[in-house]
Write a protein that holds these residues in place. Structure first.
Motif, PDB file in Angstrom:
ATOM      1  N   LEU A 260     -87.382 103.076 -14.287  1.00 26.90           N
ATOM      2  CA  LEU A 260     -87.764 102.118 -12.598  1.00 26.90           C
ATOM      3  C   LEU A 260     -87.223 103.702 -11.478  1.00 26.90           C
ATOM      4  O   LEU A 260     -88.202 103.965 -11.102  1.00 26.90           O
ATOM      5  CB  LEU A 260     -86.477 101.728 -12.737  1.00 26.90           C
ATOM      6  CG  LEU A 260     -87.133 100.275 -13.016  1.00 26.90           C
ATOM      7  CD1 LEU A 260     -86.387  99.095 -12.917  1.00 26.90           C
ATOM      8  CD2 LEU A 260     -88.493  99.656 -12.072  1.00 26.90           C
ATOM      9  N   HIS A 261     -86.765 105.202 -12.616  1.00 27.23           N
ATOM     10  CA  HIS A 261     -85.652 105.647 -11.340  1.00 27.23           C
ATOM     11  C   HIS A 261     -87.562 107.635 -11.709  1.00 27.23           C
ATOM     12  O   HIS A 261     -88.178 107.570 -10.796  1.00 27.23           O
ATOM     13  CB  HIS A 261     -85.866 106.460 -12.188  1.00 27.23           C
ATOM     14  CG  HIS A 261     -84.247 108.647 -11.775  1.00 27.23           C
ATOM     15  ND1 HIS A 261     -84.012 107.964 -10.626  1.00 27.23           N
ATOM     16  CD2 HIS A 261     -84.871 109.274 -11.847  1.00 27.23           C
ATOM     17  CE1 HIS A 261     -84.465 109.094  -9.866  1.00 27.23           C
ATOM     18  NE2 HIS A 261     -84.510 110.304 -11.357  1.00 27.23           N
ATOM     19  N   LEU A 262     -88.455 107.141 -12.939  1.00 25.27           N
ATOM     20  CA  LEU A 262     -89.476 107.878 -12.764  1.00 25.27           C
ATOM     21  C   LEU A 262     -90.804 107.439 -12.275  1.00 25.27           C
ATOM     22  O   LEU A 262     -91.621 108.225 -11.579  1.00 25.27           O
ATOM     23  CB  LEU A 262     -90.144 108.015 -14.607  1.00 25.27           C
ATOM     24  CG  LEU A 262     -88.807 108.681 -15.608  1.00 25.27           C
ATOM     25  CD1 LEU A 262     -88.883 108.459 -16.988  1.00 25.27           C
ATOM     26  CD2 LEU A 262     -88.962 110.637 -14.819  1.00 25.27           C
ATOM     27  N   LYS A 263     -90.975 106.419 -12.279  1.00 25.64           N
ATOM     28  CA  LYS A 263     -91.860 105.434 -11.645  1.00 25.64           C
ATOM     29  C   LYS A 263     -91.416 105.803  -9.853  1.00 25.64           C
ATOM     30  O   LYS A 263     -92.716 106.141  -9.190  1.00 25.64           O
ATOM     31  CB  LYS A 263     -91.969 103.614 -11.564  1.00 25.64           C
ATOM     32  CG  LYS A 263     -92.270 102.651 -11.307  1.00 25.64           C
ATOM     33  CD  LYS A 263     -93.036 101.819 -11.476  1.00 25.64           C
ATOM     34  CE  LYS A 263     -94.052 100.711 -10.247  1.00 25.64           C
ATOM     35  NZ  LYS A 263     -94.036  99.904 -11.146  1.00 25.64           N
ATOM     36  N   GLN A 264     -90.614 106.072  -9.542  1.00 29.58           N
ATOM     37  CA  GLN A 264     -90.474 106.054  -8.355  1.00 29.58           C
ATOM     38  C   GLN A 264     -90.755 107.296  -7.637  1.00 29.58           C
ATOM     39  O   GLN A 264     -90.988 107.740  -6.819  1.00 29.58           O
ATOM     40  CB  GLN A 264     -88.838 106.055  -7.900  1.00 29.58           C
ATOM     41  CG  GLN A 264     -87.805 104.124  -8.187  1.00 29.58           C
ATOM     42  CD  GLN A 264     -86.796 104.173  -7.358  1.00 29.58           C
ATOM     43  OE1 GLN A 264     -86.215 105.258  -7.205  1.00 29.58           O
ATOM     44  NE2 GLN A 264     -86.580 102.736  -7.343  1.00 29.58           N
ATOM     45  N   ARG A 265     -90.491 108.134  -8.732  1.00 26.95           N
ATOM     46  CA  ARG A 265     -90.964 109.797  -8.044  1.00 26.95           C
ATOM     47  C   ARG A 265     -92.029 109.713  -9.270  1.00 26.95           C
ATOM     48  O   ARG A 265     -93.133 111.351  -8.696  1.00 26.95           O
ATOM     49  CB  ARG A 265     -90.191 110.903  -9.381  1.00 26.95           C
ATOM     50  CG  ARG A 265     -88.766 110.537  -8.516  1.00 26.95           C
ATOM     51  CD  ARG A 265     -87.312 110.498  -9.519  1.00 26.95           C
ATOM     52  NE  ARG A 265     -86.616 111.402  -8.480  1.00 26.95           N
ATOM     53  CZ  ARG A 265     -85.272 109.279  -8.107  1.00 26.95           C
ATOM     54  NH1 ARG A 265     -86.611 108.634  -8.233  1.00 26.95           N
ATOM     55  NH2 ARG A 265     -85.737 109.675  -6.833  1.00 26.95           N
ATOM     56  N   ASN A 266     -93.768 108.644  -9.391  1.00 23.55           N
ATOM     57  CA  ASN A 266     -94.907 108.925  -9.780  1.00 23.55           C
ATOM     58  C   ASN A 266     -94.788 109.860 -10.882  1.00 23.55           C
ATOM     59  O   ASN A 266     -96.065 110.586 -10.835  1.00 23.55           O
ATOM     60  CB  ASN A 266     -95.837 109.443  -8.975  1.00 23.55           C
ATOM     61  CG  ASN A 266     -95.572 108.344  -7.556  1.00 23.55           C
ATOM     62  OD1 ASN A 266     -95.614 106.779  -7.952  1.00 23.55           O
ATOM     63  ND2 ASN A 266     -95.691 108.850  -5.894  1.00 23.55           N
ATOM     64  N   VAL A 267     -93.527 109.834 -11.608  1.00 20.84           N
ATOM     65  CA  VAL A 267     -94.162 110.909 -12.845  1.00 20.84           C
ATOM     66  C   VAL A 267     -94.069 109.623 -14.626  1.00 20.84           C
ATOM     67  O   VAL A 267     -93.860 110.394 -15.397  1.00 20.84           O
ATOM     68  CB  VAL A 267     -93.035 112.190 -12.716  1.00 20.84           C
ATOM     69  CG1 VAL A 267     -93.204 112.704 -11.929  1.00 20.84           C
ATOM     70  CG2 VAL A 267     -91.666 111.188 -12.893  1.00 20.84           C
ATOM     71  N   ASP A 268     -93.620 109.232 -13.873  1.00 27.84           N
ATOM     72  CA  ASP A 268     -93.490 107.527 -15.306  1.00 27.84           C
ATOM     73  C   ASP A 268     -94.492 107.597 -16.465  1.00 27.84           C
ATOM     74  O   ASP A 268     -94.201 107.977 -17.433  1.00 27.84           O
ATOM     75  CB  ASP A 268     -93.893 106.163 -14.869  1.00 27.84           C
ATOM     76  CG  ASP A 268     -93.950 105.550 -14.033  1.00 27.84           C
ATOM     77  OD1 ASP A 268     -94.770 106.232 -13.366  1.00 27.84           O
ATOM     78  OD2 ASP A 268     -95.483 104.720 -14.525  1.00 27.84           O
ATOM     79  N   GLY A 269     -95.740 107.788 -16.131  1.00 24.29           N
ATOM     80  CA  GLY A 269     -96.724 108.375 -17.626  1.00 24.29           C
ATOM     81  C   GLY A 269     -97.106 109.697 -17.949  1.00 24.29           C
ATOM     82  O   GLY A 269     -97.775 109.808 -18.699  1.00 24.29           O
ATOM     83  N   ASP A 270     -96.559 110.700 -17.371  1.00 28.37           N
ATOM     84  CA  ASP A 270     -96.623 111.625 -17.519  1.00 28.37           C
ATOM     85  C   ASP A 270     -95.277 112.568 -18.622  1.00 28.37           C
ATOM     86  O   ASP A 270     -94.985 113.464 -19.036  1.00 28.37           O
ATOM     87  CB  ASP A 270     -96.222 113.151 -16.598  1.00 28.37           C
ATOM     88  CG  ASP A 270     -97.385 112.481 -15.531  1.00 28.37           C
ATOM     89  OD1 ASP A 270     -98.316 112.242 -16.122  1.00 28.37           O
ATOM     90  OD2 ASP A 270     -96.920 112.721 -14.252  1.00 28.37           O
ATOM     91  N   VAL A 271     -94.162 111.544 -19.066  1.00 23.27           N
ATOM     92  CA  VAL A 271     -93.015 111.476 -19.495  1.00 23.27           C
ATOM     93  C   VAL A 271     -92.826 111.285 -21.124  1.00 23.27           C
ATOM     94  O   VAL A 271     -93.675 109.755 -20.986  1.00 23.27           O
ATOM     95  CB  VAL A 271     -91.389 111.300 -18.610  1.00 23.27           C
ATOM     96  CG1 VAL A 271     -90.086 111.906 -19.491  1.00 23.27           C
ATOM     97  CG2 VAL A 271     -91.676 112.253 -17.704  1.00 23.27           C
TER      98      VAL A 271
END
Length: 265
Positions: free
Chosen positions: A236-247
């Motif tokens: 959820l932390h990564l999703k809020q920063r719009n990078v969830d699919g890249d990590v």
């Protein structure tokens, strides 16, 4: 002169001299206190035979390399081993298995048993040997290393291990993929399916919208992280920063909190 011959007396009917009787009672109390310090409470406190049998069992374990600090854990987890009806000869086949089949040293054997005392109550032919063979076929090595995981794996029946393989196949993995995942991450055998593995896999597919089969094949250790405390918060932390699919999952989950939150503020 005629000698008066007295009739013979039976020793069992003769009372102990007072000093011997006191010595016996003192020794009996000392043995009781000794067993209690080891976490062993005999069911029959007044039976010398009970104490003698349990002390004999203790000596058997000592001959195998165990010491007094080891006994409270063994007695707590496997109290049956310190009862008057237990015969140490019954567990000799287990020691044979650990020595011969597993090729473990005395210190490794001691460590495995302390991690999982119940292994002493497992049947070598019905449980231990088939399980060892199964785990070796998955490519799992160093099973003689005295870790908690190894001890509990060896004490798990093949039928129970197969449940995890069936789960993986049911969610889309091939037989070979399932074997490879379990071989790379044998801790998976210790997790429940419905309350652990399945929710994590479903979250990966449905919420994180990732290719679950591909991701787990690359990083089977994913199943080892807490869904509520690690996977969800970090996703959820990564999703809020719009990078969830890249990590990648390994970076998302393996990194320490300091490194993770510093990277993605």
């Amino acid at each position: 002169m005629h000698l008066l011959l007295l009739p013979p007396t039976l020793c069992s009917l003769s009372p102990l001299p007072p000093h011997r009787h006191l010595h016996f009672r003192t020794r009996h109390r000392q043995n009781l206190r000794y067993l209690k310090t080891l976490g062993i409470t005999p069911p029959d406190f007044h039976s010398p035979q009970t104490l003698s049998q349990i002390l004999s069992t203790l000596n058997y374990f000592k001959s195998k390399g165990f010491s007094e600090p080891d006994f409270p854990r063994i007695a707590f987890l496997s109290p049956h081993l310190f009862t008057p009806t237990f015969d140490p000869i019954a567990i000799e086949p287990v020691f044979d298995f650990l020595t011969v089949d597993l090729a473990a040293s005395p210190e490794e054997i001691r460590g495995l048993i302390l991690k999982c005392p119940h292994i002493l109550e497992s049947d070598p032919d019905l449980c231990l040997k088939p399980t060892l063979s199964y785990l070796k076929k998955l490519g799992i090595k160093q099973l003689k290393s005295p870790t908690t995981l190894n001890a509990h794996l060896l004490d798990t029946r093949v039928e129970k291990l197969e449940e995890k393989m069936r789960f993986l196949r049911s969610v889309g993995f091939s037989v070979e993929e399932s074997r490879r995942i379990c071989g790379r991450f044998p801790a998976i055998f210790g997790y429940g399916i419905e309350h652990n593995l399945r929710p994590k896999f479903e979250y990966l597919r449905k919420e994180m919208k990732r290719n679950g089969r591909e991701e787990v094949n690359k990083f089977p250790q994913y199943f080892g992280f807490s869904l509520e405390k690690r996977i969800k918060p970090r996703y959820l932390h990564l999703k809020q920063r719009n990078v969830d699919g890249d990590v990648p999952l390994n970076r998302m989950l393996l990194w320490s909190d300091e490194r993770f939150f510093k990277k993605w503020k």
